[in-house]
Design a protein around this motif. Sequence first.
Motif, PDB file in Angstrom:
ATOM      1  N   LYS A 187       0.762  -1.151  -0.154  1.00  0.00           N
ATOM      2  CA  LYS A 187      -0.023  -0.047   0.042  1.00  0.00           C
ATOM      3  C   LYS A 187       0.897   1.223  -0.066  1.00  0.00           C
ATOM      4  CE  LYS A 187      -3.472   2.394   2.868  1.00  0.00           C
ATOM      5  NZ  LYS A 187      -4.244   2.136   4.134  1.00  0.00           N
ATOM      6  N   GLY A 188       0.522   2.063  -0.852  1.00  0.00           N
ATOM      7  CA  GLY A 188       1.448   3.358  -0.939  1.00  0.00           C
ATOM      8  C   GLY A 188       2.454   3.227  -1.897  1.00  0.00           C
ATOM      9  N   GLN A 189       2.744   2.132  -2.464  1.00  0.00           N
ATOM     10  CA  GLN A 189       3.664   1.961  -3.616  1.00  0.00           C
ATOM     11  C   GLN A 189       3.229   2.386  -4.777  1.00  0.00           C
ATOM     12  OE1 GLN A 189       7.347   1.145  -2.632  1.00  0.00           O
ATOM     13  NE2 GLN A 189       6.232   1.779  -0.712  1.00  0.00           N
ATOM     14  N   GLU A 190       4.081   2.580  -5.947  1.00  0.00           N
ATOM     15  CA  GLU A 190       3.801   2.835  -7.207  1.00  0.00           C
ATOM     16  C   GLU A 190       3.628   1.442  -7.843  1.00  0.00           C
ATOM     17  OE1 GLU A 190       5.564   6.418  -9.430  1.00  0.00           O
ATOM     18  OE2 GLU A 190       6.511   4.760 -10.671  1.00  0.00           O
TER      19      GLU A 190
ATOM     20  N   GLN B 140      -3.772   1.650  -3.481  1.00  0.00           N
ATOM     21  CA  GLN B 140      -4.461   1.230  -2.293  1.00  0.00           C
ATOM     22  C   GLN B 140      -5.354  -0.017  -2.671  1.00  0.00           C
ATOM     23  OE1 GLN B 140      -4.846   3.781   0.245  1.00  0.00           O
ATOM     24  NE2 GLN B 140      -3.178   4.731  -1.171  1.00  0.00           N
ATOM     25  N   PRO B 141      -5.404  -0.708  -1.508  1.00  0.00           N
ATOM     26  CA  PRO B 141      -6.134  -2.086  -1.717  1.00  0.00           C
ATOM     27  C   PRO B 141      -7.140  -2.295  -2.684  1.00  0.00           C
ATOM     28  CG  PRO B 141      -5.678  -1.648   0.631  1.00  0.00           C
ATOM     29  CD  PRO B 141      -5.365  -0.343  -0.265  1.00  0.00           C
TER      30      PRO B 141
ATOM     31  N   LEU C 215      -2.762  -7.208 -10.347  1.00  0.00           N
ATOM     32  CA  LEU C 215      -2.227  -6.306  -9.241  1.00  0.00           C
ATOM     33  C   LEU C 215      -3.068  -6.737  -8.102  1.00  0.00           C
ATOM     34  CD1 LEU C 215      -0.264  -3.974  -8.611  1.00  0.00           C
ATOM     35  CD2 LEU C 215      -2.483  -2.425  -8.873  1.00  0.00           C
ATOM     36  N   ILE C 216      -2.015  -7.075  -7.028  1.00  0.00           N
ATOM     37  CA  ILE C 216      -2.492  -7.205  -5.767  1.00  0.00           C
ATOM     38  C   ILE C 216      -1.838  -6.140  -4.771  1.00  0.00           C
ATOM     39  CG2 ILE C 216      -2.627  -8.827  -3.753  1.00  0.00           C
ATOM     40  CD1 ILE C 216      -2.675 -10.908  -5.834  1.00  0.00           C
ATOM     41  N   VAL C 217      -2.667  -5.384  -4.126  1.00  0.00           N
ATOM     42  CA  VAL C 217      -2.163  -4.425  -3.236  1.00  0.00           C
ATOM     43  C   VAL C 217      -2.376  -4.799  -1.716  1.00  0.00           C
ATOM     44  CG1 VAL C 217      -2.270  -1.862  -2.363  1.00  0.00           C
ATOM     45  CG2 VAL C 217      -2.550  -2.697  -4.759  1.00  0.00           C
ATOM     46  N   VAL C 218      -1.065  -5.201  -0.870  1.00  0.00           N
ATOM     47  CA  VAL C 218      -1.262  -5.532   0.300  1.00  0.00           C
ATOM     48  C   VAL C 218      -1.004  -4.281   1.419  1.00  0.00           C
ATOM     49  CG1 VAL C 218      -0.850  -7.795  -0.282  1.00  0.00           C
ATOM     50  CG2 VAL C 218       0.968  -6.390   0.453  1.00  0.00           C
TER      51      VAL C 218
END
Lengths: 113, 115
Positions: free
Chosen positions: B15-18, B83-84, B112-115
């Motif tokens: 979370k918060g990454q590009e 964001q998730p 894409l999976i946002v953790v």
Amino acid sequence: QQQVRQSPQSLTVWEGETAILNCSYENSAFDYFPWYQQFPGEGPALLIAIRSVSDKKEDGRFTIFFNKREKKLSLHITDSQPGDSATYFCAASESYGNEKITFGAGTKLTIKP
Amino acid sequence: NAGVIQTPRHKVTGKGQEATLWCEPISGHSAVFWYRQTIVQGLEFLTYFRNQAPIDDSGMPKERFSAQMPNQSHSTLKIQSTQPQDSAVYLCASSSYRDSGNTLYFGEGSRLIVV
């Protein structure tokens, strides 16, 4: 709001039966209606399409019936085969101007052998 | 003839990454489309280019999403501060004026999976 609606959300039929997938739309400017087929892990692929000047389009076991007045169409799959098990998306676009294609939410079809 | 190529096929990001997703359209196709697919929302249109020019980005969440097509052989979709709720399969498609009707040829997607 959803401009293209599909029903049912999921459908199970026996091998050899006819599966009927329904679709309706709101935008009167739509005049091109493709149906896409998607298998798990793959992108959608064009199955069959119809233009609003026609009321029926056939391609082998797949037939689209189109009712412009009611803004409804349906995809009939005759002699259903287990290999037809997939998610089917009804879509719509305008022939001129914006080429964006708007998709319905899809119908997950399962064919039982 | 190779189809639409998307990379990476899978990406896990914090979370918060590009996150940057790449698409190589079918050679000779002049339009590139980006869609997002989730169970809940289905296939959502994001944006499209014709002859590398942005035509319609009405589906793009404006603050964190951006798309570019620097040349005719590739397009990128960049998501900043992931964001998730950005978790989805991102699909790229290309099309050509030569087709009768606007047929989209999709790639296999980037999950894409946002953790």
